[in-house]
Each structure stands twice: as C-alpha cells, then as structure tokens.
Design an enzyme around this catalytic site. Structure first.
Site, PDB file in Angstrom:
ATOM      1  N   ASP A  31      15.018  15.758  -4.693  1.00  0.00           N
ATOM      2  CA  ASP A  31      14.088  16.763  -4.175  1.00  0.00           C
ATOM      3  C   ASP A  31      14.715  17.563  -3.044  1.00  0.00           C
ATOM      4  O   ASP A  31      14.434  18.748  -2.881  1.00  0.00           O
ATOM      5  CB  ASP A  31      12.782  16.094  -3.726  1.00  0.00           C
ATOM      6  CG  ASP A  31      11.954  15.605  -4.911  1.00  0.00           C
ATOM      7  OD1 ASP A  31      11.740  16.400  -5.836  1.00  0.00           O
ATOM      8  OD2 ASP A  31      11.550  14.439  -4.925  1.00  0.00           O
ATOM      9  N   GLU A  52       7.981  19.687  -2.269  1.00  0.00           N
ATOM     10  CA  GLU A  52       9.204  18.901  -2.515  1.00  0.00           C
ATOM     11  C   GLU A  52       9.483  17.979  -1.329  1.00  0.00           C
ATOM     12  O   GLU A  52       9.976  16.858  -1.501  1.00  0.00           O
ATOM     13  CB  GLU A  52      10.413  19.808  -2.771  1.00  0.00           C
ATOM     14  CG  GLU A  52      10.343  20.673  -4.022  1.00  0.00           C
ATOM     15  CD  GLU A  52      10.451  19.917  -5.332  1.00  0.00           C
ATOM     16  OE1 GLU A  52      10.566  18.676  -5.317  1.00  0.00           O
ATOM     17  OE2 GLU A  52      10.403  20.576  -6.392  1.00  0.00           O
ATOM     18  N   HIS A  98       7.289  15.064  -1.845  1.00  0.00           N
ATOM     19  CA  HIS A  98       7.873  14.181  -2.868  1.00  0.00           C
ATOM     20  C   HIS A  98       8.970  13.307  -2.267  1.00  0.00           C
ATOM     21  O   HIS A  98       9.008  12.092  -2.488  1.00  0.00           O
ATOM     22  CB  HIS A  98       8.484  15.003  -4.008  1.00  0.00           C
ATOM     23  CG  HIS A  98       7.505  15.817  -4.779  1.00  0.00           C
ATOM     24  ND1 HIS A  98       7.888  16.688  -5.776  1.00  0.00           N
ATOM     25  CD2 HIS A  98       6.151  15.910  -4.708  1.00  0.00           C
ATOM     26  CE1 HIS A  98       6.817  17.263  -6.287  1.00  0.00           C
ATOM     27  NE2 HIS A  98       5.752  16.813  -5.654  1.00  0.00           N
ATOM     28  N   TYR A 155       8.986   9.197  -2.068  1.00  0.00           N
ATOM     29  CA  TYR A 155      10.015   8.308  -2.626  1.00  0.00           C
ATOM     30  C   TYR A 155      10.661   7.452  -1.539  1.00  0.00           C
ATOM     31  O   TYR A 155      10.932   6.266  -1.745  1.00  0.00           O
ATOM     32  CB  TYR A 155      11.076   9.119  -3.371  1.00  0.00           C
ATOM     33  CG  TYR A 155      10.591   9.708  -4.667  1.00  0.00           C
ATOM     34  CD1 TYR A 155      10.014   8.904  -5.651  1.00  0.00           C
ATOM     35  CD2 TYR A 155      10.703  11.079  -4.924  1.00  0.00           C
ATOM     36  CE1 TYR A 155       9.559   9.441  -6.843  1.00  0.00           C
ATOM     37  CE2 TYR A 155      10.250  11.623  -6.123  1.00  0.00           C
ATOM     38  CZ  TYR A 155       9.680  10.801  -7.073  1.00  0.00           C
ATOM     39  OH  TYR A 155       9.230  11.333  -8.257  1.00  0.00           O
ATOM     40  N   GLU A 182      14.614  20.185 -13.040  1.00  0.00           N
ATOM     41  CA  GLU A 182      13.240  19.688 -12.888  1.00  0.00           C
ATOM     42  C   GLU A 182      12.601  19.321 -14.227  1.00  0.00           C
ATOM     43  O   GLU A 182      11.688  18.496 -14.273  1.00  0.00           O
ATOM     44  CB  GLU A 182      12.404  20.724 -12.143  1.00  0.00           C
ATOM     45  CG  GLU A 182      12.930  20.971 -10.729  1.00  0.00           C
ATOM     46  CD  GLU A 182      11.993  21.799  -9.873  1.00  0.00           C
ATOM     47  OE1 GLU A 182      11.149  21.202  -9.181  1.00  0.00           O
ATOM     48  OE2 GLU A 182      12.116  23.035  -9.900  1.00  0.00           O
ATOM     49  N   GLU A 196       6.053  18.900 -10.734  1.00  0.00           N
ATOM     50  CA  GLU A 196       7.325  19.338 -11.319  1.00  0.00           C
ATOM     51  C   GLU A 196       7.096  20.091 -12.627  1.00  0.00           C
ATOM     52  O   GLU A 196       7.854  21.003 -12.965  1.00  0.00           O
ATOM     53  CB  GLU A 196       8.261  18.144 -11.548  1.00  0.00           C
ATOM     54  CG  GLU A 196       8.666  17.396 -10.286  1.00  0.00           C
ATOM     55  CD  GLU A 196       9.423  18.250  -9.269  1.00  0.00           C
ATOM     56  OE1 GLU A 196       9.740  19.422  -9.564  1.00  0.00           O
ATOM     57  OE2 GLU A 196       9.703  17.739  -8.168  1.00  0.00           O
ATOM     58  N   HIS A 215       6.368  23.531 -11.526  1.00  0.00           N
ATOM     59  CA  HIS A 215       7.596  24.193 -11.064  1.00  0.00           C
ATOM     60  C   HIS A 215       8.443  24.650 -12.255  1.00  0.00           C
ATOM     61  O   HIS A 215       9.042  25.730 -12.228  1.00  0.00           O
ATOM     62  CB  HIS A 215       8.421  23.245 -10.188  1.00  0.00           C
ATOM     63  CG  HIS A 215       7.706  22.786  -8.961  1.00  0.00           C
ATOM     64  ND1 HIS A 215       8.130  21.715  -8.201  1.00  0.00           N
ATOM     65  CD2 HIS A 215       6.585  23.252  -8.348  1.00  0.00           C
ATOM     66  CE1 HIS A 215       7.299  21.540  -7.191  1.00  0.00           C
ATOM     67  NE2 HIS A 215       6.357  22.454  -7.265  1.00  0.00           N
TER      68      HIS A 215
END
Length: 351
Positions: free
Chosen positions: A100, A131, A134, A138, A194, A228, A231
């Site tokens: 990301d 992003e 994201h 994670y 992506e 995603e 996107h």
C-alpha cells in the site's frame, strides 16, 4: 521497462534516446484532456466529469478506520492455527503492509502531479488516505498476531527480508521511476498491481473466512478488497478517457507479466497449499482476474479462464463496483451517496 528501441532512434546514444522519448511523452501528454495543464484544476465546480466525481463520492462513502475493526476474537483462532497457516498469513500481511505504501508512492510522485482534472485529483487524494488506513490495518494485524519482536521486525521489512516480496515491489517501483513509459502504460501497470497482485492474496484470506477463521482479519479483508476493487475500476475509467491509449499488445504484455509474477508468488514462493488451497486453481483464478481486467480496459481475454472459487463470486474484484453497492456488512458512510434533496432541512414540518 518502456517500449523497445525504435528503429529511427537506433543511431542515437542513450541520453539522446531518453530525451527523445521524454519529449514525445510530453507532446502526447498535451494531447490528453486529463493531463493538460489548466487553472481549472484548482476549482472543483462545475463538475466536468460526473462519472469520475461519482467514483470519488463512492470512495468517500466507504471510508473506514482501523480502530473500527474488532480483533479481540482473532487471537484464540491464531493460537490454534497450524505452523504453516501462521507462516502463510503473516507473510501475506507483510506483503500487503509494504504494497500500500508503494501504491501511495506512485499516487504522490506521479499520478497526482500528472493528472490535471480536479475530479480525478479528488479521487487520488482520497485513495492516498484510504491506502494509509490499509497499511495501518495490516501493520496492526501483524502487531496483534506476532509477539516476537524479531519476527515482527522481519515482517515489517518484507521488501528487504523476503526476496519474493521484493520481486513484486521492484516491478511496481520500476514503473514509478520509468520516465519513458506513457501515462496510459502506467495506469495499466498499477491497475495490475491492485487488480492482479492483490487478487490471489485476497482470495486466500476469503478462504479462511469460508472456514470460519479470524473474523477481524477477514472483515478487514472485505473492506480492503472492496476499496481496491473501486481503485481498479477507477484506473479503468481513467484509461477510457485517454486519447493515446497503449496498443492491445502492450496492455496484454504488462498484465501477463504481472500474472506470471503473482502465480509464482502464490504457488511457488508462498504456496497457498500451506493453508489447504489448491495451487492449480489459484493459478486459474489469477488468470480469471487478469481476463476480467483486460475486458474492463476494453480488450479481449487472454486466458479464457473460469472462476474456480465459488466463494469469490460476490467480492469487489468481480466487476464494476458490485461489492460497493452490496455495501459490505452494511458499511457505508451515512448520506454521502444520497441525493442532495434527500437531506434537506426545512422548518415547515408539523410538530
């Protein structure tokens, strides 16, 4: 990367060829309405590209934060997983945590500076924001599951510590640094990042959901895969507006290259067999996703692959904002997508 050397440039030295390619790209950029410099880029209204604006509002409506994902039930599940399953999940999360940031590097360094249309700039600005969410999510997942500081550090530095993650990262980073490639080629490349590079990993985590495991991880995966998917759809929309599109042969070359890297990643370097998935079917799924991306870009399929995973039928990468309209777990910001007239406040109501 970039186009092969042109015959007419064969007599030029490397610097002259590079300058020639750059000048040619600048000329092509001036022909592109999306890239043409204008003082209009500082003002949003009146909307000139309603479909681009609509996607920005969709992104806005689906905003979420890492704090809203409950991870409290994941640890008991994590502790019961087999060693192979823990290995696979932790390494997938390490790949995602780094990826990301690379997507954002491209948005900040290239796309946001090149594109002059304010509606698209709004979308890119919001994409940068989500992003970051994201990447935080994670990192938080790794922080929650991995208690050993050395293992954690190894995972957070995946681009340096894992050759197969580095290979995927290098492929994307080369496109950011490439000054010869056209904007259209780079739009395709990051649609592949992506839409192809993430697809198999998303499917692997959805496989865990099918088994009733890791509710926090799988819910965050739903939210992120929805984002995603949007996107990727946006990249395809931007591609449709281009006057000077790359040839079908060039687009296929970029996407097939991404497919090979992703197949190697999930069937050899980090095989999905570790969590009980079928590697041959995973290869097929990646080809299916690539075919779908090619069709959305306006080209014909390469692989003619069917979707081998029934549990992947309804997620975001399946097609144009399907998943968004399904409103995963009913998660959508109140009123953002409503018509203006739906939320008018008046003083003539009966009390």
């Amino acid at each position: 990367m970039g186009d092969p050397e042109r015959p007419e440039a064969a007599g030029l030295d490397q610097d002259e060829r590079s300058s020639s390619d750059t000048n040619e790209n600048e000329i092509k950029s001036n022909e592109e309405p999306l890239l043409r410099k204008s003082s209009r880029r500082f003002v949003i209204f009146p909307i000139q590209y309603p479909d681009i604006w609509k996607m920005y509002k969709q992104a806005q409506a689906s905003f979420w934060t890492a704090e809203e994902v409950d991870l409290s039930k994941d640890l008991p599940h994590w502790n019961k997983l087999k060693a192979d399953e823990k290995y696979f999940i932790s390494h997938i999360l390490a790949f995602f945590a780094a990826s990301d940031g690379i997507v954002n590097e491209n948005l900040v360094e290239r796309f946001s500076q090149e594109v002059q249309v304010p509606e698209a700039r709004c979308f890119y600005g919001f994409q940068i924001l989500i992003e970051n969410v994201h990447s935080e999510m994670y990192s938080l997942l790794i922080d929650t599951y991995i208690r050993d500081p050395k293992k954690r550090e190894f995972l957070f530095n995946a681009i340096e510590t894992m050759p197969y993650v580095k290979k995927k990262a290098d492929w994307a980073l080369r496109w950011i640094a490439d000054r010869k490639s056209t904007f259209g080629e780079r739009v395709v490349a990051f649609a592949a990042v992506e839409g192809v590079f993430f697809s198999g990993s998303f499917a692997a985590i959805f496989w865990l959901k099918k088994r009733g495991l890791m509710p926090g991880l799988t819910f965050s995966n739903e939210l992120i895969s929805r984002d995603e998917g949007l996107h990727c759809d946006f990249a395809c929309l931007m591609f449709q507006y281009l006057v000077n599109k790359p040839s079908e042969e060039r687009v296929r070359e970029i996407i097939v290259d991404a497919v090979k890297i992703e197949q190697e990643f999930l069937t050899e370097a980090l095989p999905v067999g570790l969590i009980g998935m079928n590697c041959i079917l995973m290869k097929q799924y990646i080809e299916f996703v690539a075919d779908r991306l090619l069709v959305e870009l306006g080209f014909s399929k390469v692989f003619q692959a069917e979707n081998p995973f029934d549990f992947m039928e309804n997620i975001s990468l399946e097609g144009k904002t399907n998943f968004f309209e399904k409103r995963v777990s009913e998660y959508q910001r109140f009123a953002v997508m409503a018509e203006t007239t739906d939320n008018v406040f008046t003083l003539d109501a009966d009390f």
